[in-house]
Write a protein that holds these residues in place. Structure first.
Motif, PDB file in Angstrom:
ATOM      1  N   VAL A 115       8.808  -1.069   2.580  1.00 42.00           N
ATOM      2  CA  VAL A 115       7.520  -1.875   2.413  1.00 42.00           C
ATOM      3  C   VAL A 115       6.420  -1.400   3.370  1.00 42.00           C
ATOM      4  O   VAL A 115       5.226  -1.197   2.832  1.00 42.00           O
ATOM      5  N   ILE A 116       6.717  -1.077   4.650  1.00 41.32           N
ATOM      6  CA  ILE A 116       5.640  -0.561   5.379  1.00 41.32           C
ATOM      7  C   ILE A 116       5.159   0.857   5.028  1.00 41.32           C
ATOM      8  O   ILE A 116       4.026   1.348   5.050  1.00 41.32           O
ATOM      9  N   VAL A 117       6.283   1.584   4.707  1.00 41.47           N
ATOM     10  CA  VAL A 117       5.837   3.087   4.324  1.00 41.47           C
ATOM     11  C   VAL A 117       4.845   3.123   3.404  1.00 41.47           C
ATOM     12  O   VAL A 117       3.924   3.917   3.237  1.00 41.47           O
ATOM     13  N   ASN A 118       5.145   2.243   2.197  1.00 42.68           N
ATOM     14  CA  ASN A 118       4.174   2.482   1.105  1.00 42.68           C
ATOM     15  C   ASN A 118       2.982   1.733   1.270  1.00 42.68           C
ATOM     16  O   ASN A 118       1.747   1.899   0.574  1.00 42.68           O
ATOM     17  N   ALA A 119       3.110   0.370   2.225  1.00 42.37           N
ATOM     18  CA  ALA A 119       1.843  -0.228   2.128  1.00 42.37           C
ATOM     19  C   ALA A 119       0.784   0.371   2.856  1.00 42.37           C
ATOM     20  O   ALA A 119      -0.509   0.348   2.801  1.00 42.37           O
ATOM     21  N   ILE A 120       1.343   1.065   4.052  1.00 42.51           N
ATOM     22  CA  ILE A 120       0.280   1.615   5.083  1.00 42.51           C
ATOM     23  C   ILE A 120      -0.559   2.962   4.182  1.00 42.51           C
ATOM     24  O   ILE A 120      -1.427   3.109   4.093  1.00 42.51           O
ATOM     25  N   GLN A 121       0.553   3.493   3.457  1.00 36.89           N
ATOM     26  CA  GLN A 121      -0.223   4.664   2.730  1.00 36.89           C
ATOM     27  C   GLN A 121      -1.304   4.209   1.703  1.00 36.89           C
ATOM     28  O   GLN A 121      -2.176   4.877   1.555  1.00 36.89           O
ATOM     29  N   ALA A 122      -0.905   3.234   0.973  1.00 35.96           N
ATOM     30  CA  ALA A 122      -1.757   2.614   0.169  1.00 35.96           C
ATOM     31  C   ALA A 122      -2.938   2.158   0.592  1.00 35.96           C
ATOM     32  O   ALA A 122      -4.050   2.409   0.010  1.00 35.96           O
ATOM     33  N   LYS A 123      -2.972   1.643   1.696  1.00 38.50           N
ATOM     34  CA  LYS A 123      -4.174   1.079   2.302  1.00 38.50           C
ATOM     35  C   LYS A 123      -5.096   1.991   3.295  1.00 38.50           C
ATOM     36  O   LYS A 123      -6.256   1.697   3.385  1.00 38.50           O
ATOM     37  N   THR A 124      -4.555   3.085   3.470  1.00 33.75           N
ATOM     38  CA  THR A 124      -4.965   4.082   4.362  1.00 33.75           C
ATOM     39  C   THR A 124      -5.072   5.542   3.804  1.00 33.75           C
ATOM     40  O   THR A 124      -6.074   6.220   4.080  1.00 33.75           O
ATOM     41  N   GLY A 125      -4.105   5.939   2.873  1.00 35.93           N
ATOM     42  CA  GLY A 125      -4.058   7.351   2.480  1.00 35.93           C
ATOM     43  C   GLY A 125      -3.233   7.974   3.385  1.00 35.93           C
ATOM     44  O   GLY A 125      -3.163   9.209   2.967  1.00 35.93           O
TER      45      GLY A 125
END
Length: 284
Positions: A115-125
């Protein structure tokens, strides 16, 4: 990614670690390992363990605040999440993605922390790492030490064994961009602002406890989300319970059906899953 003298932050964004001798020894051993083999210091978050009085995981806002503190700490060059379970998505509304984007560093997490791995990548690049840091002090310590060295020196990019089985050439291997992780946990992001863009990505999936029917349901949800119309391929790792139940072949048949219908390559790997030989994988 880091240099001797840099620090790694330890945190639990999902369920806090239990306050027992085994958890304490794992954390202590991992800290020693990073110091002895990589020259790295450790910064311990104050939400790493369960609250000693209540024996409950710290509140979502507290976990989010602790994570933001690690991002804001200039000495911390990467964040290792040592937790797993169910609670990672609780912290997402409390995260200031502006702070994270201004202080880019890789977040390493696995299982529920997909969840965190993908969410942070999605929101910040920011490129994060699908990885369970605790395997560095597992029975596969030597294997994982080399895997982490390869990651830090960027010798990990080709995933050669995986891609050669599908006939892809080296130039195609190096261009693969991954999203996903634990199927059940990744789907928590569906319908939220944290769902990653899947266009032209390879979707990587694994699971620990999900049985055949539950995992087939997860694949159906991915189809209904339009994921299979966008991805360039799907990479299937270990599905532990399915394999224990003797249903790997049946599950792969379902996966192949989706791949055939939507025209993407289906790949398999022994190096992703809830296993001590699961390698780090770059997400994004």
């Amino acid at each position: 990614m880091w240099h001797p003298g840099d620090a790694i932050g330890f945190i639990s964004c999902s369920n806090g670690l239990t306050n027992n001798d085994r958890s304490l020894e794992i954390v202590s051993s991992l800290s020693r390992k990073l110091k002895d083999d990589f020259g790295l210091e450790t910064v311990m978050s104050d939400v790493l363990f369960l609250d000693k009085e209540t024996q409950q995981t710290e509140a979502p806002a507290s976990r989010a605040g602790a994570l933001l503190s690690l991002y804001s700490n200039a000495s911390v060059k990467a964040i290792f999440d040592l937790s797993g379970g169910d609670l990672a998505n609780e912290i997402l509304p409390y995260l200031d993605f502006g702070i994270i984007k201004r202080n880019p560093k890789p977040y390493f997490g696995y299982s529920d922390n997909s969840v965190i791995v993908n969410a942070i990548q999605a929101k910040t690049g920011i490129q994060n790492i699908l990885y369970n840091p605790k395997v560095l002090v597992s029975r596969e310590e030597a294997f994982q030490t080399q895997a982490l060295r390869d990651l830090s020196s960027r010798n990990d990019a080709d995933w050669t064994e995986t891609f050669e089985t599908s006939g892809n050439n080296p130039s195609e291997q190096s261009s693969a961009v991954f999203a996903g992780g634990n199927l059940r946990c990744f789907l928590k992001l569906a319908g939220t602002p944290y769902w990653p863009e899947l266009e032209n990505k390879v979707l990587v999936l694994e699971s620990a406890g999900g049985r055949y029917e539950a995992m087939c349901s997860g694949l159906a949800q991915l189809e209904q989300l339009g994921a299979f119309e966008k991805i360039n391929g799907m990479l299937i790792g270990h599905f532990t319970q399915i394999e224990l139940d003797g249903k790997r072949a049946a599950f792969m048949s379902v996966c192949r059906n989706y791949a055939s219908r939507y025209g993407f390559p289906l790949l398999e790997t022994a190096f992703i899953g809830h296993d001590d030989r699961s390698k780090p994988m770059r997400i994004g």
